[in-house]
Design an enzyme around this catalytic site. Structure first.
Site, PDB file in Angstrom:
ATOM      1  N   GLU A   1     -17.326   3.282   3.167  1.00 21.10           N
ATOM      2  CA  GLU A   1     -16.884   4.828   4.409  1.00 21.10           C
ATOM      3  C   GLU A   1     -16.880   6.293   3.408  1.00 21.10           C
ATOM      4  O   GLU A   1     -15.925   6.810   4.287  1.00 21.10           O
ATOM      5  CB  GLU A   1     -14.930   4.414   4.171  1.00 21.10           C
ATOM      6  CG  GLU A   1     -15.414   3.839   5.580  1.00 21.10           C
ATOM      7  CD  GLU A   1     -13.634   3.448   5.913  1.00 21.10           C
ATOM      8  OE1 GLU A   1     -13.393   3.844   7.098  1.00 21.10           O
ATOM      9  OE2 GLU A   1     -12.860   2.653   5.311  1.00 21.10           O
TER      10      GLU A   1
ATOM     11  N   HIS B   1      -4.922   3.190   3.420  1.00 24.14           N
ATOM     12  CA  HIS B   1      -4.089   2.515   5.099  1.00 24.14           C
ATOM     13  C   HIS B   1      -2.799   1.411   4.759  1.00 24.14           C
ATOM     14  O   HIS B   1      -3.112   1.236   5.385  1.00 24.14           O
ATOM     15  CB  HIS B   1      -5.201   1.108   5.540  1.00 24.14           C
ATOM     16  CG  HIS B   1      -6.235   0.905   5.318  1.00 24.14           C
ATOM     17  ND1 HIS B   1      -7.364   0.218   4.221  1.00 24.14           N
ATOM     18  CD2 HIS B   1      -7.618   2.338   5.407  1.00 24.14           C
ATOM     19  CE1 HIS B   1      -8.603   0.530   4.410  1.00 24.14           C
ATOM     20  NE2 HIS B   1      -8.960   1.606   5.182  1.00 24.14           N
TER      21      HIS B   1
ATOM     22  N   HIS C   1      -6.092   1.720  11.596  1.00 25.97           N
ATOM     23  CA  HIS C   1      -6.656   2.278  10.620  1.00 25.97           C
ATOM     24  C   HIS C   1      -6.071   3.044   9.421  1.00 25.97           C
ATOM     25  O   HIS C   1      -5.943   2.200   8.588  1.00 25.97           O
ATOM     26  CB  HIS C   1      -8.276   3.149  10.815  1.00 25.97           C
ATOM     27  CG  HIS C   1      -9.203   2.761   9.750  1.00 25.97           C
ATOM     28  ND1 HIS C   1     -10.258   3.527   9.656  1.00 25.97           N
ATOM     29  CD2 HIS C   1      -9.271   2.093   8.608  1.00 25.97           C
ATOM     30  CE1 HIS C   1     -10.826   3.435   8.682  1.00 25.97           C
ATOM     31  NE2 HIS C   1     -10.471   3.287   7.834  1.00 25.97           N
TER      32      HIS C   1
ATOM     33  N   HIS D   1      -8.472   8.568   0.802  1.00 22.24           N
ATOM     34  CA  HIS D   1      -8.268   7.784   1.895  1.00 22.24           C
ATOM     35  C   HIS D   1      -7.622   6.123   1.980  1.00 22.24           C
ATOM     36  O   HIS D   1      -7.988   5.254   0.865  1.00 22.24           O
ATOM     37  CB  HIS D   1     -10.201   7.384   2.231  1.00 22.24           C
ATOM     38  CG  HIS D   1     -10.012   6.457   3.932  1.00 22.24           C
ATOM     39  ND1 HIS D   1      -9.311   6.406   4.957  1.00 22.24           N
ATOM     40  CD2 HIS D   1     -10.347   4.763   3.754  1.00 22.24           C
ATOM     41  CE1 HIS D   1      -9.414   5.349   5.419  1.00 22.24           C
ATOM     42  NE2 HIS D   1     -10.028   4.485   4.937  1.00 22.24           N
TER      43      HIS D   1
HETATM   44 MN    MN Z   1     -10.718   2.578   5.530  1.00 19.56          MN
END
Ligand code: MN
Length: 243
Positions: free
Chosen positions: A80, A101, A169, A99
């Site tokens: 990603e 979750h 996500h 980033h």
């Molecule tokens: Mn991710």
């Protein structure tokens, strides 16, 4: 050339901190814009953040390919990374990107319920947090941001803000430097948990825009940022910083 050892060590520490505080688990990543070249960024190779050492940090171009001192490095990279390249390209004010979750944030991305600051330490998340839905432009996907078109679409929803949620996500948190961005990411998760705890008790009173701005100015003073960073670093088994 700027000193690269200190930012690389700090980035490794940021990986350990975010893992120890439950913002990332086996997945998620943090990057730092290259101090020598705004068209590059530093990030770990594909490794769980809790295990990242200085030797895992590589330099990538905004296209996600190893560049500069890492040119030719063929170790596996995070899939990603377009998240990072697209945001750095569009936001010259951004020097660090997380980033993740983290679990308490997910309910807000799937319902659209407002995720706004309810306590002062979360003032860095901004007055509003938008939700990006990958399906709107890309239909059925594996939910991951794997191409630059997806990264650019996500970046448009983020716009000039600090946080964007990703439906089903996770989220992306951006800031000027490692310390303020790590602070935003940790307290985004805490704020989401506090909101979920508060909702059954009654109506929510969020911080006003004025309270939020004043609080963030205080939190990001050199003293508070160093105090927080040294605390998180110690908990993660890493040395703090003299700076
Ligand atoms: Mn991710």
């Amino acid at each position: 050339m700027a000193d690269r050892d200190a930012p690389i060590a700090d980035l490794a520490t940021a990986n350990r901190i975010l893992a120890h505080e439950g913002v990332v688990d086996g997945f998620g990543h943090v990057s730092l814009r290259d101090p020598d070249d705004p068209g590059r960024y530093l990030i770990s190779v594909s490794r769980s953040p809790e295990l990242v050492d200085e030797g895992d940090i590589v330099t990538l171009g905004l296209d996600g390919a190893p560049a500069g001192p890492s040119a030719g490095d063929d170790r596996p990279l995070y899939i990603e990374r377009p998240i990072h390249g697209a945001i750095y390209a569009a936001r010259p004010d951004v020097g660090c990107i997380v980033h993740n979750h983290s679990l308490s944030v997910i309910p807000f991305g799937v319902t659209g319920a407002p995720l706004r600051p309810v306590f002062h330490m979360a003032s860095g998340i901004g007055d509003t947090v938008p939700v990006w839905d990958i399906a709107e432009r890309f239909g059925d996907t594996d939910m991951l941001v794997t191409g630059m078109a997806q990264g650019e679409d996500l970046t448009r929803t983020l716009a000039d803000r600090s946080v964007v949620l990703m439906r089903g996500h996770g989220c992306v948190v951006v800031g000027e430097g490692l310390r303020d961005t790590v602070m935003k990411a940790i307290y985004l998760e805490t704020n989401a948990a506090l909101l979920l705890a508060s909702r059954p008790l009654g109506d929510i009173r969020f911080l006003s825009p004025g309270e939020r701005a004043l609080s963030w100015a205080t939190n990001t003073g050199a003293g508070p940022l160093k105090r927080a960073w040294d605390y998180w670093a110690a908990r993660a088994g890493r040395a703090g910083s003299e700076r």
